[in-house]
Motif scaffolding. Structure first.
Motif, PDB file in Angstrom:
ATOM      1  N   GLN A  18      -8.366  22.118  -0.014  1.00  0.00           N
ATOM      2  CA  GLN A  18      -8.158  20.929   0.805  1.00  0.00           C
ATOM      3  C   GLN A  18      -9.132  19.816   0.404  1.00  0.00           C
ATOM      4  O   GLN A  18      -8.752  18.633   0.319  1.00  0.00           O
ATOM      5  N   ASP A  19     -10.378  20.213   0.144  1.00  0.00           N
ATOM      6  CA  ASP A  19     -11.383  19.221  -0.225  1.00  0.00           C
ATOM      7  C   ASP A  19     -11.048  18.574  -1.571  1.00  0.00           C
ATOM      8  O   ASP A  19     -11.191  17.354  -1.743  1.00  0.00           O
ATOM      9  N   ARG A  20     -10.599  19.369  -2.536  1.00  0.00           N
ATOM     10  CA  ARG A  20     -10.227  18.823  -3.846  1.00  0.00           C
ATOM     11  C   ARG A  20      -9.069  17.844  -3.719  1.00  0.00           C
ATOM     12  O   ARG A  20      -9.039  16.796  -4.381  1.00  0.00           O
ATOM     13  N   LEU A  21      -8.106  18.169  -2.882  1.00  0.00           N
ATOM     14  CA  LEU A  21      -6.979  17.263  -2.668  1.00  0.00           C
ATOM     15  C   LEU A  21      -7.438  15.951  -2.040  1.00  0.00           C
ATOM     16  O   LEU A  21      -7.033  14.862  -2.477  1.00  0.00           O
ATOM     17  N   ASN A  22      -8.256  16.047  -1.030  1.00  0.00           N
ATOM     18  CA  ASN A  22      -8.732  14.839  -0.347  1.00  0.00           C
ATOM     19  C   ASN A  22      -9.511  13.925  -1.298  1.00  0.00           C
ATOM     20  O   ASN A  22      -9.414  12.696  -1.210  1.00  0.00           O
ATOM     21  N   ARG A  23     -10.294  14.528  -2.195  1.00  0.00           N
ATOM     22  CA  ARG A  23     -11.106  13.731  -3.101  1.00  0.00           C
ATOM     23  C   ARG A  23     -10.286  13.126  -4.239  1.00  0.00           C
ATOM     24  O   ARG A  23     -10.593  12.033  -4.717  1.00  0.00           O
ATOM     25  N   ALA A  24      -9.227  13.826  -4.672  1.00  0.00           N
ATOM     26  CA  ALA A  24      -8.503  13.395  -5.869  1.00  0.00           C
ATOM     27  C   ALA A  24      -7.271  12.537  -5.575  1.00  0.00           C
ATOM     28  O   ALA A  24      -6.893  11.694  -6.389  1.00  0.00           O
ATOM     29  N   ALA A  25      -6.650  12.743  -4.425  1.00  0.00           N
ATOM     30  CA  ALA A  25      -5.407  12.023  -4.134  1.00  0.00           C
ATOM     31  C   ALA A  25      -5.684  10.537  -3.904  1.00  0.00           C
ATOM     32  O   ALA A  25      -6.633  10.164  -3.219  1.00  0.00           O
ATOM     33  N   LEU A  26      -4.848   9.706  -4.490  1.00  0.00           N
ATOM     34  CA  LEU A  26      -4.964   8.254  -4.339  1.00  0.00           C
ATOM     35  C   LEU A  26      -3.894   7.759  -3.379  1.00  0.00           C
ATOM     36  O   LEU A  26      -2.736   8.185  -3.446  1.00  0.00           O
ATOM     37  N   TYR A  27      -4.292   6.846  -2.491  1.00  0.00           N
ATOM     38  CA  TYR A  27      -3.313   6.212  -1.610  1.00  0.00           C
ATOM     39  C   TYR A  27      -2.870   4.909  -2.272  1.00  0.00           C
ATOM     40  O   TYR A  27      -3.699   4.060  -2.600  1.00  0.00           O
ATOM     41  N   ILE A  94      11.947   6.830 -11.519  1.00  0.00           N
ATOM     42  CA  ILE A  94      11.741   6.706 -10.078  1.00  0.00           C
ATOM     43  C   ILE A  94      11.279   5.285  -9.788  1.00  0.00           C
ATOM     44  O   ILE A  94      10.309   4.807 -10.386  1.00  0.00           O
ATOM     45  N   ALA A  95      12.008   4.625  -8.905  1.00  0.00           N
ATOM     46  CA  ALA A  95      11.697   3.232  -8.575  1.00  0.00           C
ATOM     47  C   ALA A  95      11.556   3.080  -7.072  1.00  0.00           C
ATOM     48  O   ALA A  95      12.156   3.831  -6.288  1.00  0.00           O
ATOM     49  N   ALA A  96      10.771   2.107  -6.660  1.00  0.00           N
ATOM     50  CA  ALA A  96      10.639   1.778  -5.238  1.00  0.00           C
ATOM     51  C   ALA A  96      11.889   0.995  -4.816  1.00  0.00           C
ATOM     52  O   ALA A  96      12.125  -0.106  -5.302  1.00  0.00           O
ATOM     53  N   GLU A  97      12.678   1.575  -3.921  1.00  0.00           N
ATOM     54  CA  GLU A  97      13.892   0.907  -3.457  1.00  0.00           C
ATOM     55  C   GLU A  97      13.574  -0.058  -2.317  1.00  0.00           C
ATOM     56  O   GLU A  97      14.381  -0.909  -1.965  1.00  0.00           O
ATOM     57  N   SER A  98      12.411   0.109  -1.735  1.00  0.00           N
ATOM     58  CA  SER A  98      11.868  -0.832  -0.756  1.00  0.00           C
ATOM     59  C   SER A  98      10.369  -0.888  -1.012  1.00  0.00           C
ATOM     60  O   SER A  98       9.861  -0.194  -1.899  1.00  0.00           O
ATOM     61  N   ASP A  99       9.643  -1.711  -0.293  1.00  0.00           N
ATOM     62  CA  ASP A  99       8.184  -1.622  -0.356  1.00  0.00           C
ATOM     63  C   ASP A  99       7.784  -0.220   0.095  1.00  0.00           C
ATOM     64  O   ASP A  99       8.310   0.293   1.093  1.00  0.00           O
ATOM     65  N   VAL A 100       6.893   0.422  -0.644  1.00  0.00           N
ATOM     66  CA  VAL A 100       6.547   1.812  -0.354  1.00  0.00           C
ATOM     67  C   VAL A 100       5.039   2.011  -0.298  1.00  0.00           C
ATOM     68  O   VAL A 100       4.261   1.233  -0.866  1.00  0.00           O
ATOM     69  N   SER A 101       4.646   3.068   0.391  1.00  0.00           N
ATOM     70  CA  SER A 101       3.273   3.566   0.324  1.00  0.00           C
ATOM     71  C   SER A 101       3.364   5.074   0.101  1.00  0.00           C
ATOM     72  O   SER A 101       4.291   5.722   0.587  1.00  0.00           O
ATOM     73  N   PHE A 102       2.390   5.604  -0.638  1.00  0.00           N
ATOM     74  CA  PHE A 102       2.469   7.019  -1.008  1.00  0.00           C
ATOM     75  C   PHE A 102       1.106   7.512  -1.487  1.00  0.00           C
ATOM     76  O   PHE A 102       0.236   6.727  -1.884  1.00  0.00           O
ATOM     77  N   PHE A 103       0.944   8.830  -1.420  1.00  0.00           N
ATOM     78  CA  PHE A 103      -0.205   9.481  -2.032  1.00  0.00           C
ATOM     79  C   PHE A 103       0.198   9.943  -3.430  1.00  0.00           C
ATOM     80  O   PHE A 103       1.307  10.445  -3.629  1.00  0.00           O
TER      81      PHE A 103
END
Length: 222
Positions: A18-27, A94-103
């Motif tokens: 969990q800690d590795r994911l939290n540190r590496a994932a980009l928002y 893969i394209a954004a079909e609307s404005d998107v947010s993602f990890f």
């Protein structure tokens, strides 16, 4: 916004994972129309959608786009990390079909998690099976279903997504979605208009008879 709220297997991971994911994932955020992943050589990592809509599509030999499936809030896209899955070559854009947010989870980290956790590996395998089922359904549509039925089904799907019978949709956009030529789509839309099912405007389609469109769509509705 926390990554843990969007991963169904989060509780099955140990503290280190969990800690590795939290540190590496980009928002991340992206505007509508942004290409987020382009082909099997583009290994950008696993994308976890938190808001908006993404479109996954492929190109025919003639260069025509055809939509394979869409991704919505809480969906995970693993084909954007094709290098993680040996033996799976799925050349998609893969394209954004609307404005998107993602990890965005780095590919190397996700590969480690799949090796360490049977829960993560099983989840990914089930997800791949689901997406391949989507592709097989589409193949059946392209090969065996009439275009008027596919157009009717696509219009109903768009209306459900937009929660409106007034669709801001051009003939070219619909053609890209269905993997057809714009001229074919224009002919089909004019036919639907002559049957009183839709009305056409500049860059717009209005659904007039949803029940009639559903009857026409038949097995082309998901």
């Amino acid at each position: 916004m926390q990554l843990r709220d969007y991963l169904p297997f989060w509780a099955k991971l140990d503290g280190s994972q969990q800690d590795r994911l939290n540190r590496a994932a980009l928002y991340c955020t992206a505007k509508r129309g942004t290409i987020l992943h382009n082909g099997s050589q583009d290994c950008v990592g696993v994308l976890v959608l938190t808001d908006g809509r993404m479109r996954t599509y492929t190109l025919s030999g003639e260069g025509r786009e055809v939509t394979l499936y869409r991704l919505f809030e809480r969906d995970m896209c693993v084909f954007s990390a094709s290098c993680v899955m040996r033996g799976v070559t799925f050349d998609v854009t893969i394209a954004a079909e609307s404005d998107v947010s993602f990890f965005q989870i780095p590919s190397d980290l996700f590969r480690e998690l799949m090796r360490e956790s049977a829960v993560v590996a099983n989840y990914v395998n089930e997800l791949i099976a689901t997406r391949m089922s989507d592709v097989m359904w589409l193949l059946d549509q392209v090969m065996y279903r009439r275009m008027d039925a596919r157009v009717a089904a696509a219009l109903l799907e768009e209306a459900e997504l937009e929660q409106s019978e007034q669709l801001k949709l051009t003939h070219e956009e619909l053609a890209r979605h269905l993997g057809s030529a714009r001229e074919v789509i224009t002919r089909m839309l004019k036919y639907l208009q002559s049957e009183g099912l839709v009305s056409l405007g500049r860059g717009a389609v209005c659904l007039l008879d949803e029940a009639g469109l559903r009857r026409l769509a038949g097995d082309s509705l998901r």
